[in-house]
Design a protein around this motif. Sequence first.
Motif, PDB file in Angstrom:
ATOM      1  N   ILE A   1       0.851  -1.205   0.000  1.00 40.23           N
ATOM      2  CA  ILE A   1       0.000   0.000   0.000  1.00 40.23           C
ATOM      3  C   ILE A   1       0.881   1.247   0.000  1.00 40.23           C
ATOM      4  O   ILE A   1       1.863   1.322   0.750  1.00 40.23           O
ATOM      5  CB  ILE A   1      -0.946  -0.007   1.221  1.00 40.23           C
ATOM      6  CG1 ILE A   1      -2.089  -1.014   0.997  1.00 40.23           C
ATOM      7  CG2 ILE A   1      -1.527   1.381   1.486  1.00 40.23           C
ATOM      8  CD1 ILE A   1      -2.982  -1.207   2.180  1.00 40.23           C
ATOM      9  N   CYS A   2       0.518   2.205  -0.785  1.00 37.64           N
ATOM     10  CA  CYS A   2       1.234   3.480  -0.789  1.00 37.64           C
ATOM     11  C   CYS A   2       0.869   4.213   0.485  1.00 37.64           C
ATOM     12  O   CYS A   2      -0.321   4.391   0.781  1.00 37.64           O
ATOM     13  CB  CYS A   2       0.826   4.313  -2.021  1.00 37.64           C
ATOM     14  SG  CYS A   2       1.429   6.019  -1.930  1.00 37.64           S
ATOM     15  N   THR A   3       1.853   4.590   1.280  1.00 34.18           N
ATOM     16  CA  THR A   3       1.571   5.221   2.574  1.00 34.18           C
ATOM     17  C   THR A   3       1.040   6.643   2.402  1.00 34.18           C
ATOM     18  O   THR A   3       0.511   7.222   3.346  1.00 34.18           O
ATOM     19  CB  THR A   3       2.843   5.264   3.442  1.00 34.18           C
ATOM     20  OG1 THR A   3       3.885   5.856   2.681  1.00 34.18           O
ATOM     21  CG2 THR A   3       3.250   3.873   3.894  1.00 34.18           C
ATOM     22  N   VAL A   4       1.150   7.189   1.201  1.00 32.27           N
ATOM     23  CA  VAL A   4       0.686   8.576   0.976  1.00 32.27           C
ATOM     24  C   VAL A   4      -0.810   8.593   0.642  1.00 32.27           C
ATOM     25  O   VAL A   4      -1.604   9.272   1.287  1.00 32.27           O
ATOM     26  CB  VAL A   4       1.507   9.258  -0.146  1.00 32.27           C
ATOM     27  CG1 VAL A   4       1.036  10.707  -0.361  1.00 32.27           C
ATOM     28  CG2 VAL A   4       2.993   9.243   0.202  1.00 32.27           C
ATOM     29  N   CYS A   5      -1.206   7.787  -0.364  1.00 28.59           N
ATOM     30  CA  CYS A   5      -2.621   7.797  -0.770  1.00 28.59           C
ATOM     31  C   CYS A   5      -3.409   6.611  -0.231  1.00 28.59           C
ATOM     32  O   CYS A   5      -4.624   6.506  -0.442  1.00 28.59           O
ATOM     33  CB  CYS A   5      -2.725   7.864  -2.297  1.00 28.59           C
ATOM     34  SG  CYS A   5      -2.036   6.388  -3.091  1.00 28.59           S
ATOM     35  N   ASN A   6      -2.696   5.723   0.477  1.00 29.43           N
ATOM     36  CA  ASN A   6      -3.353   4.563   1.107  1.00 29.43           C
ATOM     37  C   ASN A   6      -4.071   3.645   0.118  1.00 29.43           C
ATOM     38  O   ASN A   6      -5.054   3.007   0.474  1.00 29.43           O
ATOM     39  CB  ASN A   6      -4.347   5.025   2.178  1.00 29.43           C
ATOM     40  CG  ASN A   6      -3.725   4.968   3.567  1.00 29.43           C
ATOM     41  OD1 ASN A   6      -2.808   4.174   3.816  1.00 29.43           O
ATOM     42  ND2 ASN A   6      -4.195   5.819   4.454  1.00 29.43           N
TER      43      ASN A   6
ATOM     44  N   ALA B   1       6.787   5.357  -2.578  1.00 31.05           N
ATOM     45  CA  ALA B   1       5.449   5.934  -2.786  1.00 31.05           C
ATOM     46  C   ALA B   1       5.019   5.577  -4.203  1.00 31.05           C
ATOM     47  O   ALA B   1       5.858   5.272  -5.060  1.00 31.05           O
ATOM     48  CB  ALA B   1       5.496   7.446  -2.610  1.00 31.05           C
ATOM     49  N   CYS B   2       3.690   5.589  -4.415  1.00 33.50           N
ATOM     50  CA  CYS B   2       3.249   5.256  -5.772  1.00 33.50           C
ATOM     51  C   CYS B   2       3.572   6.443  -6.707  1.00 33.50           C
ATOM     52  O   CYS B   2       3.666   7.584  -6.244  1.00 33.50           O
ATOM     53  CB  CYS B   2       1.769   4.911  -5.799  1.00 33.50           C
ATOM     54  SG  CYS B   2       0.659   6.308  -5.634  1.00 33.50           S
ATOM     55  N   LYS B   3       3.744   6.155  -7.949  1.00 32.73           N
ATOM     56  CA  LYS B   3       4.146   7.192  -8.913  1.00 32.73           C
ATOM     57  C   LYS B   3       3.159   8.364  -8.906  1.00 32.73           C
ATOM     58  O   LYS B   3       3.551   9.524  -9.016  1.00 32.73           O
ATOM     59  CB  LYS B   3       4.220   6.589 -10.309  1.00 32.73           C
ATOM     60  CG  LYS B   3       5.548   5.919 -10.593  1.00 32.73           C
ATOM     61  CD  LYS B   3       5.564   5.411 -12.033  1.00 32.73           C
ATOM     62  CE  LYS B   3       6.856   4.674 -12.333  1.00 32.73           C
ATOM     63  NZ  LYS B   3       6.787   4.043 -13.656  1.00 32.73           N
ATOM     64  N   ALA B   4       1.868   8.025  -8.703  1.00 31.97           N
ATOM     65  CA  ALA B   4       0.841   9.074  -8.727  1.00 31.97           C
ATOM     66  C   ALA B   4       1.052  10.095  -7.615  1.00 31.97           C
ATOM     67  O   ALA B   4       0.632  11.244  -7.725  1.00 31.97           O
ATOM     68  CB  ALA B   4      -0.529   8.429  -8.600  1.00 31.97           C
ATOM     69  N   CYS B   5       1.673   9.620  -6.506  1.00 32.28           N
ATOM     70  CA  CYS B   5       1.892  10.520  -5.367  1.00 32.28           C
ATOM     71  C   CYS B   5       3.206  11.309  -5.486  1.00 32.28           C
ATOM     72  O   CYS B   5       3.471  12.175  -4.653  1.00 32.28           O
ATOM     73  CB  CYS B   5       1.886   9.734  -4.068  1.00 32.28           C
ATOM     74  SG  CYS B   5       0.243   9.146  -3.635  1.00 32.28           S
ATOM     75  N   CYS B   6       4.028  10.929  -6.451  1.00 31.41           N
ATOM     76  CA  CYS B   6       5.305  11.622  -6.614  1.00 31.41           C
ATOM     77  C   CYS B   6       5.109  12.858  -7.511  1.00 31.41           C
ATOM     78  O   CYS B   6       5.537  12.880  -8.669  1.00 31.41           O
ATOM     79  CB  CYS B   6       6.353  10.688  -7.219  1.00 31.41           C
ATOM     80  SG  CYS B   6       6.728   9.300  -6.164  1.00 31.41           S
TER      81      CYS B   6
HETATM   82 ZN   LIG Z   1       0.201   7.050  -3.732  1.00 31.68          ZN
END
Ligand SMILES: [Zn+2]
Length: 214
Positions: free
Chosen positions: A146-151, A170-175
Amino acid sequence: MPRATTKASKDGSDDHPTAAGPSSSSQHRFETLEKELEDLKAQKEKNTAEAKKIEQNKKLIEDAVKIEKKLYERIKMENDKQALRLHESEENERKLKSKIRDKDELIRVTKEQIEDVSQDIKTEICLNKSHSGFNDAQKLLQNLIICTVCNTNFDKSDKAPATLQCGHIACKACCNVKENKILICQSCGKSMEIEDEQSVEALPIGQAIINLLD
Ligand SMILES: [Zn+2]
Ligand SMILES: [Zn+2]
């Protein structure tokens, strides 16, 4: 009575009274008879005394027998009581032993039950332990994918796990790269310079995490 008549006539011929009194032979006979009477009286008294003595002795013996009998009764009663007490105490001992046996059996059964329960608890603890271990591992695994930023879960495309310079993932979308081409790690707050969107694409992908997704 012919005999009495004969005797009377004989007496009359032989010992007829004289003027001086009865004849000496008659006197002698009288004295003898008197003496015999005295003897008989004495004998009678003696007999009476003896009879009395015997009666007294008989009474004494009877009393003694009575006392003896009473004593015997008392001893017998005492013996009976003692026998009863002995019997009761034996009975009590038997009951007590039986109770002790029951208690021992109860203790044995309880001990067995305790051992069973303790074994059950041990098994339960083991199961719980392994279960909680399994849960922990699963939780860890869940956190890893799980991405800790967007869960949200990582995937193999837009949300692929990108490894930042700080080491966080982090997932690419959150970067998101800001205007000033700065990317801030949402986990530790460290900022890092990123050339452009393309350079985000160039961030190393956590292949181990990708493997976990399958
Ligand atoms: Zn994310
Ligand atoms: Zn970081």
